[in-house]
Each structure stands twice: as C-alpha cells, then as structure tokens.
Enzyme design. Structure first.
Site, short mmCIF file in Angstrom:
data_model
loop_
_atom_site.label_atom_id
_atom_site.label_comp_id
_atom_site.label_asym_id
_atom_site.label_seq_id
_atom_site.Cartn_x
_atom_site.Cartn_y
_atom_site.Cartn_z
N THR A 1 8.02 22.93 23.96
CA THR A 1 8.32 24.19 23.29
C THR A 1 8.56 23.95 21.81
O THR A 1 9.14 22.92 21.43
CB THR A 1 9.58 24.86 23.88
OG1 THR A 1 10.03 25.88 22.98
CG2 THR A 1 10.74 23.90 24.10
N GLY B 1 12.72 29.55 17.15
CA GLY B 1 13.66 28.54 17.67
C GLY B 1 14.65 29.10 18.67
O GLY B 1 15.50 28.38 19.17
N ARG C 1 12.49 37.20 -2.10
CA ARG C 1 11.42 37.70 -1.23
C ARG C 1 11.65 37.11 0.16
O ARG C 1 12.28 36.07 0.31
CB ARG C 1 10.04 37.21 -1.71
CG ARG C 1 9.59 37.77 -3.03
CD ARG C 1 9.12 39.21 -2.89
NE ARG C 1 8.55 39.69 -4.14
CZ ARG C 1 9.26 40.17 -5.17
NH1 ARG C 1 10.58 40.22 -5.09
NH2 ARG C 1 8.65 40.60 -6.26
N ASP D 1 0.28 1.40 8.25
CA ASP D 1 -0.21 0.56 9.34
C ASP D 1 0.69 0.52 10.57
O ASP D 1 0.26 0.17 11.65
CB ASP D 1 -0.39 -0.89 8.85
CG ASP D 1 -1.56 -1.02 7.90
OD1 ASP D 1 -2.20 0.00 7.61
OD2 ASP D 1 -1.83 -2.15 7.44
N ARG E 1 -5.09 -3.80 8.80
CA ARG E 1 -5.64 -5.15 8.60
C ARG E 1 -5.30 -6.08 9.75
O ARG E 1 -6.12 -6.85 10.20
CB ARG E 1 -5.11 -5.74 7.29
CG ARG E 1 -5.84 -5.24 6.09
CD ARG E 1 -5.25 -5.81 4.84
NE ARG E 1 -3.90 -5.30 4.62
CZ ARG E 1 -3.17 -5.58 3.56
NH1 ARG E 1 -3.64 -6.38 2.64
NH2 ARG E 1 -1.97 -5.07 3.40
N GLY F 1 0.85 -1.19 0.00
CA GLY F 1 0.00 0.00 0.00
C GLY F 1 0.88 1.24 0.00
O GLY F 1 1.89 1.27 0.68
N ASN G 1 14.53 23.24 22.63
CA ASN G 1 15.84 23.64 23.17
C ASN G 1 15.97 23.36 24.66
O ASN G 1 16.76 24.00 25.35
CB ASN G 1 16.08 25.13 22.91
CG ASN G 1 15.05 25.99 23.63
OD1 ASN G 1 14.00 25.50 24.03
ND2 ASN G 1 15.34 27.27 23.80
N ARG H 1 -23.96 7.08 14.42
CA ARG H 1 -23.61 7.03 12.99
C ARG H 1 -22.28 6.29 12.83
O ARG H 1 -21.45 6.30 13.74
CB ARG H 1 -23.42 8.44 12.43
CG ARG H 1 -24.64 9.32 12.50
CD ARG H 1 -25.67 8.91 11.44
NE ARG H 1 -26.78 9.85 11.39
CZ ARG H 1 -27.83 9.82 12.19
NH1 ARG H 1 -27.93 8.89 13.13
NH2 ARG H 1 -28.80 10.71 12.06
N GLY I 1 5.75 -2.37 3.33
CA GLY I 1 5.28 -2.84 4.63
C GLY I 1 5.78 -4.24 4.95
O GLY I 1 6.72 -4.75 4.32
N1 LIG Z 1 5.53 -14.08 1.64
C1 LIG Z 1 5.83 -13.40 0.55
N2 LIG Z 1 6.61 -13.92 -0.41
C2 LIG Z 1 6.92 -13.25 -1.51
N3 LIG Z 1 6.46 -12.03 -1.79
C3 LIG Z 1 5.67 -11.43 -0.90
C4 LIG Z 1 5.31 -12.09 0.32
N4 LIG Z 1 4.51 -11.25 1.01
C5 LIG Z 1 4.37 -10.16 0.25
N5 LIG Z 1 5.07 -10.24 -0.87
C6 LIG Z 1 5.15 -9.26 -1.98
O1 LIG Z 1 4.99 -7.95 -1.45
C7 LIG Z 1 3.82 -7.34 -2.00
C8 LIG Z 1 3.20 -6.40 -1.03
O2 LIG Z 1 2.78 -7.08 0.16
P1 LIG Z 1 1.50 -6.61 1.00
O3 LIG Z 1 0.35 -6.49 0.11
O4 LIG Z 1 1.40 -7.52 2.16
O5 LIG Z 1 1.84 -5.14 1.44
P2 LIG Z 1 2.81 -4.56 2.54
O6 LIG Z 1 4.18 -4.46 1.99
O7 LIG Z 1 2.64 -5.31 3.81
O8 LIG Z 1 2.27 -3.08 2.68
P3 LIG Z 1 0.89 -2.61 3.34
O9 LIG Z 1 0.45 -3.66 4.29
O10 LIG Z 1 1.25 -1.35 3.99
O11 LIG Z 1 -0.04 -2.43 2.20
C9 LIG Z 1 2.96 -8.51 -2.39
O12 LIG Z 1 2.01 -8.18 -3.35
C10 LIG Z 1 4.00 -9.49 -2.93
O13 LIG Z 1 4.38 -9.13 -4.21
O1 LIG Z 2 -5.62 -0.25 -0.94
P1 LIG Z 2 -6.14 -1.62 -0.69
O2 LIG Z 2 -5.54 -2.61 -1.60
O3 LIG Z 2 -7.60 -1.61 -0.62
O4 LIG Z 2 -5.61 -2.07 0.75
C1 LIG Z 2 -6.11 -1.60 1.96
C2 LIG Z 2 -5.16 -2.02 3.02
O5 LIG Z 2 -3.91 -1.38 2.87
C3 LIG Z 2 -3.54 -0.75 4.05
O6 LIG Z 2 -3.90 0.59 3.94
C4 LIG Z 2 -2.05 -0.80 4.25
O7 LIG Z 2 -1.65 -2.08 4.48
C5 LIG Z 2 -4.34 -1.47 5.12
O8 LIG Z 2 -4.51 -0.77 6.31
C6 LIG Z 2 -5.62 -1.73 4.40
O9 LIG Z 2 -6.27 -2.84 4.93
MG LIG Z 3 1.25 -4.96 5.55
#
Ligand SMILES: Nc1ncnc2c1ncn2[C@@H]1O[C@H](COP(=O)(O)OP(=O)(O)OP(=O)(O)O)[C@@H](O)[C@H]1O
Ligand SMILES: O=P(O)(O)OC[C@H]1O[C@](O)(CO)[C@@H](O)[C@@H]1O
Ligand SMILES: [Mg+2]
Length: 778
Positions: free
Chosen positions: A537, A583, A668, A165, A209, A24, A541, A291, A117
């Site tokens: 602050t 500062g 400026r 995350d 997630r 992400g 400092n 809501r 991530g």
């Molecule tokens: N176990 C794994 N083995 C190989 N490649 C992986 C594995 N896990 C993740 N990847 C690669 O990394 C990509 C990104 O992983 P993921 O969707 O879990 O996002 P992330 O890096 O955890 O970031 P975020 O959770 O913030 O979206 C995957 O689409 C895949 O290409």
């Molecule tokens: O953008 P997508 O693929 O919907 O993924 C959403 C997920 O990506 C994140 O923003 C980052 O891992 C999660 O918090 C969320 O569950």
């Molecule tokens: Mg992740």
C-alpha cells in the site's frame, strides 16, 4: 586527555566537521553533504566542504571551504555531487596523505565525513591507520609544531557509502544505488517495448566494475532472461546453457529477450565475458535479431530517487551524531543500512570484508564471494533464478506436497503488486504447485466465480505473468471489499476450486481480510488453510511491517510532484505550496517525502494540527520572507497528510497563510491525489516484491501435506510478512492483530518513523534558532 573523553575543539573555537565526496559520483551525495552541513551547524559546530575529493584534501587552500546553512539550499534535488569528486592518484601514496594530514590540521578540521565507494573508504581507513605516524612525521620534518598538532591527535573519521555500484560490504544499500537502478530499469523498460515489437534480443551492459548488484537487481526488476555477474560466473558451457534457457522462453511464446551483462562479468577462469560474445550466441545459435546497448554514464546521472534522498539525509545526520559521540577509543564507523535500520559499523571491518570479496573473486572462490556479499544478495540471486527460468525439473516437489495456491489482491493498487504475483506464480510453477488468480478481490470472487466464459477463478500460466515485473496497477484486479461481505460464499468458492493456500497482496484491507478469515476458521473449514499477507500500500500503514511495497513508488511520485511545485514556487519567488498527501491515518509518506524534498513543515495525523502550530509556522515564514528583497529563490513546501485535521484542511491552511502573509508572500495548494499511486513501480518495490513473494510462497509451502486441524493449530499458518528493523519476518496474524494494531486509526500501534520528523524539522530550520535561518534557506 583521559581515555573515553571526546577530543576538545581548538581552544575557543567550535568543532569543525568537514564533508567530502569521492570516487564516482552518485545520486544522493548532495543530500549527504546538505545533511552533514546543516546537522553540524544545528549542533553548534562549523561545517566545511572539501572540494574535488581527496584531490582537495591534498591540495588544501581554497579547496577546503566553510559552508553556511544557505550554501546547501536546493542540494537535495540535484544529481551528481555539487562539491565535486575525483579519483586522486596522489592519495594512494604516503606523501599525498602526509600533505592531506597537514591541510586538515592547518584548516583546524576536527572530523572528516567521507562519502564514497569501496575505494574511497579503503583510502579513508588507511589514512586513519597512519594518522599518528603522519602527524609525527610532520612535526619531525618541521612542517608543523607539536602545539599545532596537539588538538588533532585522534582523527575522527566517518564513512558514508556513496556509490552506484553497491559494492561495499556491511550495508544493504549504498547512497546512489537505487537511483542508478531506477535509471537502468527505465531504460530496460523502454528497450522492452522495441524488443517486443521486433521480436528482438537485446544485450544490455550495466555498470559495476567488481560488483554485480546493479546487474542482478536489474535482472530481478525487469525480468531479464539471463544475467552475467562477477560474483557468480556462469558454468563453463554458458553458451549452451543460455541458449537452452532463452530457447525455452521463446518456445513458450516470449517475443523478446533481454540479457543483462555487468561491466565486470567474466567466466569461471576470469576471462571477460563481453556483450559482443553474448550477442554472437544469440545470433548464431538462436538466430535472434540482436542488438547491444551500453547504458554507460546515464546510469550515474540525474536526480536522486526518494530512497537515496532519504538515506543520504538520515545517514548524513547520523554521521554528525557519530562524530559528536566519538571518543578516542571508538573505532571509526561507517554508517550503514540493514533492511530498514540505520546502523554504525566499524569501518575497518567493512573495508576488510569488501576486500575479501575481491580477493575471493581473484582466487576463483566464487562461493565465498557470494557468501561474503550481504545475505540479501544471495537471496535476491536465488529469487532471480527461480522467477526467471521456466521449468526446472530438479526443483519440483513430490506430488503429495503440491498445492493449489490462490493469489488475490485486496485494497487500492500499489506499485509492485504485479511483481509479487509474478514471483509467486513462477515459484509455484517451479515447485509443481498450481497458481490460481482470484480476480478482482473478494467481491470478484463472491460475485463472479462462476461467470461464463471467464469466471473470477483462473489458473495462471508462466507466460501470462512473465511480463508483470515492471507493470503498475493490478493485473488480476483489486478491490477494497472484504470477505466479511459473504464468508459463506468465500468458503464455498475456496472449497469448490480446492484452494489449499492463500497469498494475499494488499494494504490494511488485506490485513483486515486475513484477520477475518482467521477468526472465521471455527465456522468454515475452507479457511483452515495457510494464508500469508504481503503488505502492499502507498500508505505504509500495515501492522506487522515497517515497509509495504508500493510506498517507495508513491514517494517517488510525490517528490516529483513536490519538485515541480517547488520549481514553480522558487520561480515566482516568495511563494508557499501546501501539498496534500495520501496515507490515510498514517503520516509516513508525508514525513518521508518531507525528508526527501526538505519540506518547510509536515503535518501528520499522529501529531494533528493546532492553531499554535500554524501560528508558529506562519511567524517563521514571515521572518524568512521579511528579509527577502526579491533575490531569494526559496520555494517553500508544506506537506499536509489528508487526515491530519478535519478542521485545518489544505484549503483552510492555504487561506490562513494567504491572509496572514499580508501581501509579503503568497500561498497555493496542490493535491496530487491518485498520482501518488505512481505509474511504473520503483525498482525497490519491484525487487522487494519479488523477494517477499518468493519467501511468502516458501512459507506457505511448509504447510503442504498437513491436516486442516494441524494448520489451524499453528499460529504461523496465518501470517504477515514484513520488515522489522534489520530483519525480514513472518509475524503470526493472531499476535499482530491483538498487540500491534491500532484498529481505529488503521495503522500500527508503534510507527518506527515517528522520530524522523525531528530530522525534517532540524534540517529545514524549523527547530533551530532563528538567527541561523536566513532568507532562502530551504
Ligand atoms: N588503497 C587505497 N589507498 C589510498 N587511497 C585510496 C585507495 N583506494 C582508493 N583510494 C582513494 O579513493 C579514490 C576513489 O577510489 P575509487 O576510484 O576506487 O572509487 P570508489 O570510492 O570505490 O567509488 P566508485 O567505485 O563508486 O567510483 C581514489 O582515487 C584514491 O584517491
Ligand atoms: O566514470 P568513470 O571514471 O568512467 O568510472 C566508471 C566506473 O565508475 C562506476 O560507475 C562506479 O564505481 C563503475 O560502475 C564504473 O566502472
Ligand atoms: Mg568502487
């Protein structure tokens, strides 16, 4: 190649360092790309970008491109990731990774910096582990020759944790998490107003997630009534528990209710807890008009906050250092931050630890899951629990241990002072202490303590302080005046109102006030009470800490101002803005803002300003603008701290630049002044204020029941709380006053950030050879 030797580049070629963003997108990823690209070039390497995450690595060809110095111009201020990201199914499988390895060799990439991530770094770790086997297979299949793979035997991989995350173990913060938290807090603050108006309840779903960091921190910084996070599911009868707490808050007079639910929230049996389920309880059991708001991808959008720009820049630069220092024996690192310190940790372990959290959650071992998250996480959870729920009989101390605690603000306002005070009030009430606000600083206490009907010394109730987490300014009033104005009366007031401990929130004045009170203990028994200073602050400092609350809010305000000036400057073309920062005698905010916006140069009091420096910088500007034929979009910013020089004022520098420019470019000036105190405190200031507020009170509490002489004899009875490197510490005032304070310049003797100025200069091109810098490079 012998063990311990760095792998050689391709014969006759510079080393090639590639950067990629994956998973992400997260605000700050662009800052990391910029830093990796420019630092690589500055260190004599070639920089490459891999577009669209692992997808680009697997596809190769045009998806892997060389990046020049100017290609990353303007990256710091942009949200998302400009080189694209993806979730790549092919990379999960070995054939995908085989293709990726082949592309890396074909493109001559020696090292790969991956910003992503937990998933992306897990993938990176797998790639690293398989690398020798992948190369062997490529040769065996005839896809590559032994000569082709020979310079690439050791995969040099560095992880940068980029994700909103904050789900990776081994680092306190991932690039993007504080920007995302900022967006959440902004939204919850808006919702607060409408909830208050209608006396409504809101259930707000935030991202995460598998990780509750965003939900927990949103709870801390917005004072939510209840939170749901995956690491710490609520008890089986969570419905009744939540209804009881929220019911109590309503009875105490709260007009609004906020419940934060992490996307991955579940109960003890791993059954999902949804916002709709929470809403049902609020509607049916408490009869609240409720809501649901799902914040969704708003949380990932927008510009990076100051912290993420700084973190991504420093970590990107450190990643390049790690690449260049790596030997075949060095384990692949991930660049982390612990409190205030950028450190390298083994990628393998970080991935393992992160996976263990997921496994612990799956196995319903939630205690272990909490334990495996960073220690900070559990501390924040405890701080949230104690500051949010009113009345917790099980936490009450025996009557003889309960104290009357004075809370005072000293100095100029700073973001987070109200959050700190709210936390102190809630902690006091939970433990049976009496929180007493000393209004309008020491002058207020000296002159108005006995005013009628409202004196300056007043008890605070839970409801009084409950809404302060998000408030800017100072709710109990602040003043720069010191107790030295009239120690006699201060002692008299503390005695009259039986103040048994003092919690002081403020900047250098608060520090000086504490020093004065400590020294006056021999003349006034009333000062023989435990005292703690929480540094707050914009100037950052205060001796005894590397971080003062309010400095992050200030940096955010300052970069907003600078971004606006830069936009104006780049629209007008060929224009330089000289911006004056606050500062005091510390160049901290000027330097950190310089890092965060990519300033052309930064002038600090520590370094001063001289004519040679100006001459060199004006030459550099001339060279830069000389090549500009109107196509450049460079907006240059020079940051000058207010006390950097009494001769070269902001106006003088601006005039000199105008004069020397000879019509080739314009200058400026801009002075943001008190705008730098910010309006709403940043989430980082809010959460740290809460954590430090609770910690300070826990520390003061250690002296409950002790005699005045016992207190006076203990150096820890007068302390300053702060961050030093990777630790949160209480430092005895006595030692800090004597050894760590530059009293004349009103700053710490040693300032941890001084070295960061070189990075500002390197990344702006100020320190690199002129041929690298072209027309519109900043
Ligand atoms: N176990 C794994 N083995 C190989 N490649 C992986 C594995 N896990 C993740 N990847 C690669 O990394 C990509 C990104 O992983 P993921 O969707 O879990 O996002 P992330 O890096 O955890 O970031 P975020 O959770 O913030 O979206 C995957 O689409 C895949 O290409
Ligand atoms: O953008 P997508 O693929 O919907 O993924 C959403 C997920 O990506 C994140 O923003 C980052 O891992 C999660 O918090 C969320 O569950
Ligand atoms: Mg992740």
């Amino acid at each position: 190649m012998s063990a311990g030797e760095a792998p050689p580049p391709l014969p006759g070629k510079k080393r090639r360092i590639a950067v990629m963003t994956s998973g992400g997108d997260a605000p700050g990823m662009n800052g990391a790309v910029r830093a990796v690209v420019r630092m690589s070039i500055a260190k004599g390497c070639e920089a490459y970008a891999i577009y669209e995450g692992y997808d680009g690595l697997v596809k190769g060809g045009d998806m892997i491109k060389e990046m020049k110095w100017t290609d990353v111009r303007g990256y710091l201020g942009e949200g998302g990731t400009l080189i694209g990201t993806a979730r790549c199914a092919a990379f999960f499988e070995r054939p995908g990774r085989l293709q990726a390895a082949k592309n890396m060799v074909l493109k001559g990439i020696d090292a790969l910096v991956i910003c992503g991530g937990d998933g992306s770094l897990t993938g990176a770790d797998k790639f690293r582990a398989e690398w020798p086997g992948l190369l062997e297979e490529l040769v065996k299949n005839g896809e590559l020759s032994a000569e082709q793979i020979s310079p690439f035997k050791h995969l040099n991989i560095v992880g940068l944790v980029g994700s909103i995350d904050n789900d990776m173990s081994s680092t306190d913060a991932t690039i993007g998490c504080y920007s995302s938290l900022g967006r959440i807090c902004e939204s919850v603050d808006y919702i607060d107003a409408t909830a208050f108006s209608h006396q409504r309840a809101f259930v707000i779903e935030v991202m995460g997630r598998h990780c509750g960091w965003l939900a927990l921190m949103a709870g801390v910084s917005c004072g939510a009534d209840f939170i749901f996070i995956p690491e710490k599911p609520p008890s089986e009868n969570w419905r009744q528990e939540m209804a009881k707490i929220i019911g109590k808050h309503r009875k105490l007079g709260k007009r609004k209710t906020i419940v934060i639910v992490a996307e991955g929230a579940h109960d003890l049996n791993l059954e999902k807890i949804t916002p709709a389920m929470v809403k049902d309880v609020l509607c049916n059991d408490l009869h609240l008009d409720t809501r649901i708001t799902t914040l969704g991808h708003v949380q990932r959008g927008g510009q990076a906050c100051a912290y993420d720009r700084m973190l991504s820049t420093l970590q990107g630069a450190e990643a390049v250092n790690a690449v260049l220092e790596a030997t075949p024996d060095t384990p692949s690192p991930v660049i982390s931050i612990i409190e205030n310190k950028i450190v390298r940790k083994p990628l393998l372990e970080a991935v393992k630890l992160t996976q263990q959290v997921t496994e612990a959650i799956k196995a319903k071992d939630f205690e272990r899951a909490m334990h495996l998250r960073d220690a900070e996480f559990a501390e924040y959870y405890a701080a949230y629990m104690i500051t949010t729920s009113a009345e917790k009989p099980e936490l009450l101390l025996p009557p003889e241990k309960r104290m009357r605690v004075g809370l005072i603000h000293v100095g100029a306002p700073a973001g987070g002072v109200n959050a700190a005070t709210r936390a102190a009030v809630a902690y006091c009430l939970a433990r049976g202490h009496t929180p007493i606000a000393l209004h309008n600083g020491f002058p207020g206490l000296i002159r108005h303590h006995s005013d009628k009907p409202l004196g300056a010394v007043r008890e605070i109730s839970w409801l009084d302080a409950e809404s302060w987490a998000s408030k800017g300014g100072s709710e109990i009033g602040t003043n720069r005046g010191l107790p030295s104005e009239d120690y006699e009366t201060v002692a008299h007031v503390l005695e009259k109102y039986n103040i048994q401990a003092l919690f002081m929130v403020g900047g250098f004045e608060a520090f000086a006030a504490a020093a004065g009170l400590r020294k006056e203990r021999e003349n006034h028994r009333a000062f023989k009470i435990p005292m703690c200073v929480l540094p707050a602050t914009v100037s950052n400092n205060v001796p005894g800490t590397e971080y003062s609350i309010g400095s992050d809010t200030c940096l955010n305000a300052l970069i907003e101002f600078c971004d606006a000036c830069r936009q104006s400057a780049s629209s007008s073309r060929r224009r330089v803005f000289v911006i004056e920062t606050q500062g005091g005698y510390s160049g901290y905010i000027a330097t950190l803002a310089g890092l965060s916006i990519g300033a052309f140069s930064v002038y600090t009091p520590e370094e001063g300003i001289n004519i040679k420096m100006l001459d060199r910088d004006i030459d550099h500007l001339r060279e830069t603008f000389a090549k500009d034929r109107g196509q450049g979009r460079a907006g240059k910013i020079i940051l000058r701290n207010e006390k950097a020089s009494s001769t070269y004022t902001t106006e003088v520098i601006t005039s000199i630049i105008k004069e020397e420019a000879k019509g080739r470019f314009e200058a400026r000036s801009g002075i943001p002044g008190h705008f730098q105190q910010g309006t709403t405190p940043s989430p980082m200031d809010r959460v740290r204020a809460t954590r430090f507020g609770v910690k300070s009170l826990q520390h003061l509490e250690l002296f409950a029941g002790k005699t005045q002489d016992q207190i006076c004899d203990d150096p820890m009875s007068s302390t300053v709380i702060g961050i030093k490197g990777a630790k949160v510490t209480f430092s005895p005032m006595e030692l800090v006053e004597a050894h760590e304070t530059d009293w004349k310049e009103r700053r710490p003797k040693e300032e941890f950030w001084l070295g960061l100025k070189d990075i500002v200069d390197t990344l702006s091109g100020r320190m690199v050879k002129p041929q690298i810098v072209t027309d519109d490079d900043h």
